[in-house]
Scaffold this motif. Structure first.
Motif, PDB file in Angstrom:
ATOM      1  N   LEU A  99       0.782  -1.175   0.091  1.00  8.28           N
ATOM      2  CA  LEU A  99       0.108   0.023   0.189  1.00  8.28           C
ATOM      3  C   LEU A  99       0.833   1.173  -0.171  1.00  8.28           C
ATOM      4  N   TRP A 100       1.934   1.245   1.005  1.00  8.30           N
ATOM      5  CA  TRP A 100       2.699   2.589   0.832  1.00  8.30           C
ATOM      6  C   TRP A 100       3.691   2.668  -0.320  1.00  8.30           C
ATOM      7  N   GLY A 101       3.868   3.681  -0.772  1.00 12.78           N
ATOM      8  CA  GLY A 101       4.941   4.214  -1.567  1.00 12.78           C
ATOM      9  C   GLY A 101       4.701   5.800  -2.232  1.00 12.78           C
ATOM     10  N   THR A 161      -4.886   2.708  -1.394  1.00 13.43           N
ATOM     11  CA  THR A 161      -5.918   2.478  -0.024  1.00 13.43           C
ATOM     12  C   THR A 161      -6.320   0.907   0.128  1.00 13.43           C
ATOM     13  N   LEU A 162      -6.507   0.498   1.101  1.00 15.39           N
ATOM     14  CA  LEU A 162      -6.956  -0.822   1.339  1.00 15.39           C
ATOM     15  C   LEU A 162      -8.154  -1.189   0.602  1.00 15.39           C
ATOM     16  N   GLU A 163      -8.963  -0.520   0.301  1.00 17.46           N
ATOM     17  CA  GLU A 163     -10.241  -0.479  -0.463  1.00 17.46           C
ATOM     18  C   GLU A 163      -9.794  -0.621  -1.648  1.00 17.46           C
ATOM     19  N   THR A 164      -8.897   0.114  -2.402  1.00 18.44           N
ATOM     20  CA  THR A 164      -8.730   0.023  -3.762  1.00 18.44           C
ATOM     21  C   THR A 164      -8.052  -1.520  -4.003  1.00 18.44           C
ATOM     22  N   LEU A 165      -6.913  -1.916  -2.861  1.00 17.67           N
ATOM     23  CA  LEU A 165      -6.296  -2.911  -2.982  1.00 17.67           C
ATOM     24  C   LEU A 165      -7.032  -4.219  -2.912  1.00 17.67           C
ATOM     25  N   ILE A 166      -8.221  -4.173  -2.359  1.00 16.19           N
ATOM     26  CA  ILE A 166      -9.329  -5.415  -2.255  1.00 16.19           C
ATOM     27  C   ILE A 166      -9.870  -5.373  -3.428  1.00 16.19           C
TER      28      ILE A 166
END
Length: 339
Positions: free
Chosen positions: A26-28, A33-38
């Motif tokens: 997520l970080w960089g 966002t976690l929602e976008t990743l899911i």
């Protein structure tokens, strides 16, 4: 803390590793966002209608961050288990994966590869080959004096081998072009995960995982070998074969680590210490926990190296800066942990 059940330690450390891996994805410079990743993961697994964001995430996650995450976990696990294995074999808490000269040999091989070729696979091949050559030199020296304790002579052989290949590395640096090749050698020796690519990581993961799992399996024999060679032989343990197998597995894991990321120090020294202080000296639990926590530690260090400054700090520098004060703290309790 030592009264906690082993399975609880395994589960807890695995959860820690998964949390750190998720945060690293997520970080960089481009936060996700976690929602976008899911949503992205659901799209990749289940299919459906994509969008421009998911196309961008393909490049960010699959091409950049995921390979680094996987490589950091693999290398951290390999170095930590190698360190724990060497400490068990030599019954010495101060040894590390470089004790038999593998890091010095691999460094020389990589530097020579950069000097004679512009192809990266040549650099990697020579790094891997000379890592094993250096250990071979150490073992050869260790077997020359039959009247001495094998573990002592192996350590002395490793010291001589490391000195030899460090000197040869200095010659390579002296001969290298100071405007192009020399800076590349120096930067590579600092350790970095920037060269990670998904294909290379998946290819290297097979022998590296075999090495790590093999050392974990040998953990039950390390407990008996800690009693001394004669006592272990009396219990039916083939000490020579166990030691040789552990050396081969640890050398393979350490060499592959250097091939993929250069020199990353301190992990193989401090992680087994920390685990030993927490759970005790039993290698049945120490070895798998070292693999999991070692992977989490290097992954966290890599995440910090990417985010702490505007320019990425070589991971080898950061692990040293973190490792030195941690090791000083660990030393205060090292004697109690080994008793």
């Amino acid at each position: 803390m030592k009264n906690i059940k082993p399975i609880s330690w395994i589960i807890g450390s695995t959860v820690l590793l998964l949390v750190v891996a998720t945060l690293s994805l997520l970080w960089g410079q481009y936060p996700i966002t976690l929602e976008t990743l899911i949503g992205y993961l659901q799209f990749k697994v289940l299919g459906g209608v994509g969008n421009d964001t998911y196309t961008l995430l393909d490049n960010i996650i699959l091409q950049i961050r995921l390979p680094r995450v996987l490589l950091a976990i693999l290398i951290g696990s390999a170095l930590a288990t190698s360190g724990a294995a060497f400490q068990a074999m030599f019954v010495n808490p101060l040894v590390s994966p470089g004790i038999l000269g593998v890091l010095a040999g691999a460094s020389f091989g990589a530097a020579m590869g950069m000097l004679i070729s512009e192809q990266w696979y040549v650099v990697q091949l020579l790094a891997f080959a000379f890592g094993f050559v250096a250990v071979g030199v150490a073992v050869l020296i260790g077997t020359m004096v039959t009247n001495s304790r094998s573990t002592v002579m192996l350590v002395l052989g490793g010291v001589i081998s490391s000195a030899l290949f460090t000197s040869l590395l200095s010659i390579i640096k002296y001969l290298a072009d100071p405007y192009s090749t020399l800076p590349a050698i120096v930067y590579w020796l600092m350790g970095s995960l920037t060269m990670a690519d998904l294909h290379g990581v998946l290819l290297i993961s097979i022998p590296m995982l075999v090495s790590v799992i093999g050392m974990i399996v040998l953990g039950k024999y390390f407990d008996l070998m800690s009693l001394g060679d004669e006592e272990a032989k009396a219990l039916g343990i083939n000490v020579t074969m166990i030691r040789l197998g552990a050396i081969i597995l640890a050398t393979l894991a350490s060499s592959l680590s250097v091939v993929m990321a250069g020199i990353i120090g301190w992990i193989g020294l401090i992680i087994p210490h920390i685990i030993r202080m927490a759970v005790g000296p039993s290698h049945r639990l120490l070895m798998p926990l070292s693999a999991i926590v070692g992977g989490a530690f290097l992954l966290l260090a890599d995440t910090i190296s990417r985010l702490a400054f505007t320019v990425e700090v070589p991971i080898g520098i950061l692990t040293s800066l973190i490792g030195i004060p941690v090791f000083i703290i660990v030393l205060k309790n090292a004697r109690a942990a080994w008793n």
